[in-house]
Design a protein around this motif. Structure first.
Motif, mmCIF file in Angstrom:
data_model
loop_
_atom_site.group_PDB
_atom_site.id
_atom_site.type_symbol
_atom_site.label_atom_id
_atom_site.label_comp_id
_atom_site.label_asym_id
_atom_site.label_seq_id
_atom_site.Cartn_x
_atom_site.Cartn_y
_atom_site.Cartn_z
ATOM 1 N N ALA A 184 75.929 16.106 3.858
ATOM 2 C CA ALA A 184 75.739 14.668 3.695
ATOM 3 C C ALA A 184 74.943 14.184 4.904
ATOM 4 O O ALA A 184 75.089 14.728 6.005
ATOM 5 N N PRO A 185 74.074 13.198 4.741
ATOM 6 C CA PRO A 185 73.230 12.745 5.853
ATOM 7 C C PRO A 185 74.033 12.414 7.106
ATOM 8 O O PRO A 185 74.952 11.601 7.080
ATOM 9 N N GLY A 186 73.695 13.076 8.209
ATOM 10 C CA GLY A 186 74.304 12.777 9.501
ATOM 11 C C GLY A 186 75.698 13.303 9.713
ATOM 12 O O GLY A 186 76.304 13.036 10.757
ATOM 13 N N VAL A 187 76.248 14.077 8.764
ATOM 14 C CA VAL A 187 77.627 14.559 8.909
ATOM 15 C C VAL A 187 77.637 16.073 8.708
ATOM 16 O O VAL A 187 77.763 16.565 7.590
ATOM 17 N N GLN A 188 77.506 16.818 9.804
ATOM 18 C CA GLN A 188 77.526 18.270 9.735
ATOM 19 C C GLN A 188 78.770 18.868 10.387
ATOM 20 O O GLN A 188 78.964 20.079 10.338
ATOM 21 N N SER A 189 79.594 18.021 10.993
ATOM 22 C CA SER A 189 80.867 18.446 11.555
ATOM 23 C C SER A 189 81.938 17.449 11.135
ATOM 24 O O SER A 189 81.659 16.265 10.941
ATOM 25 N N ILE A 190 83.167 17.950 11.000
ATOM 26 C CA ILE A 190 84.284 17.097 10.602
ATOM 27 C C ILE A 190 85.447 17.308 11.553
ATOM 28 O O ILE A 190 85.517 18.299 12.279
ATOM 29 N N GLN A 191 86.368 16.354 11.545
ATOM 30 C CA GLN A 191 87.603 16.443 12.323
ATOM 31 C C GLN A 191 88.743 16.734 11.357
ATOM 32 O O GLN A 191 88.939 16.015 10.370
#
Length: 233
Positions: free
Chosen positions: A36-43
């Motif tokens: 998804a645009p701008g979201v390559q890492s998650i918490q």
């Protein structure tokens, strides 16, 4: 009557209380079909402050401990802003080890990703099998030699390789659009009992192009390239 009422009240005070549902922990791995645009890492919540997971569109991530609140979906957050949800994923109560597949959500969605979990245990996803996951709106079918599976939109099915170790079979995957089967990919695959594969079919919400990707289990030293196809319906 007063004495009976007193006994009832006393009994209610001394009766054992039902324990409140407790949080549970599972092992979770992640695969991201497309960022998804701008979201390559998650918490990811782990019962404390959480931990960051770098998503990959080429590999399945190493397993991490995930803490689940009772009766609630798994809530993932932006790695750089823990107040912003990145995805909500329902985890079935009988899963102890999950593979969570993430895809970009349609424009206007509350979270940038949509996701779902499949059982990632060796019992339900054994070695020597392909797990076909259909994230598109079209029926999908796949054949590897004589092994065959057809999956409805949103469905999951297994394809178990048949034959002796090292035997090579033809591979063919197709999707159905308006009653016509269209090719996604054709190749060949050898029977292997020491690994397993995730095969994910996804339809880009912007271009409507159908995409297929085969990802080997990261638990094993596999060097085979990903098989990717892009077909315009």
């Amino acid at each position: 009557m007063k004495s009976i009422a007193a006994l009832v009240a006393l009994a209610s005070l001394t009766a054992p209380l039902h324990a409140a549902p407790e949080s549970r922990s599972i092992q979770a791995s992640f695969f991201c079909f497309q960022y998804a645009p701008g979201v390559q890492s998650i918490q990811v919540p782990d019962g404390a402050e959480g931990q960051a997971v770098r998503l990959s569109t080429a590999n399945i991530t190493d397993a991490v401990k995930v803490t689940l609140a009772p009766g609630e979906p798994l809530l993932l957050f932006h790695a750089d802003d823990k107040s912003k949800p990145a995805a909500k994923v329902t985890i079935p109560g009988d899963l102890s080890k999950a593979l969570i597949v993430l895809t970009p959500a349609p424009a206007g969605s509350a979270e940038p990703y949509r996701g779902f979990a499949i059982d990632y245990t060796r019992e339900r996803f054994p070695l020597g099998t392909y797990r076909l996951v259909n994230v598109s709106k079209h029926p999908v079918r796949g054949a590897i030699g004589r092994a065959y599976a057809e999956v409805k939109p949103g469905g999951v099915a297994g394809i178990e390789l048949q034959g002796e170790e090292g035997t090579t079979h033809g591979v063919k995957f197709e999707f159905n659009d308006k009653g016509k089967w269209n090719r996604l990919t054709e190749s060949r695959a050898a029977v292997r009992r020491d690994r397993r594969w995730l095969v994910c079919v996804y339809q880009d919400p912007k271009t409507q192009r159908m995409n297929l990707r085969s990802i080997p289990d990261r638990d094993y030293p596999v060097t085979a390239p990903d098989a990717t196809a892009s077909i315009t319906p």
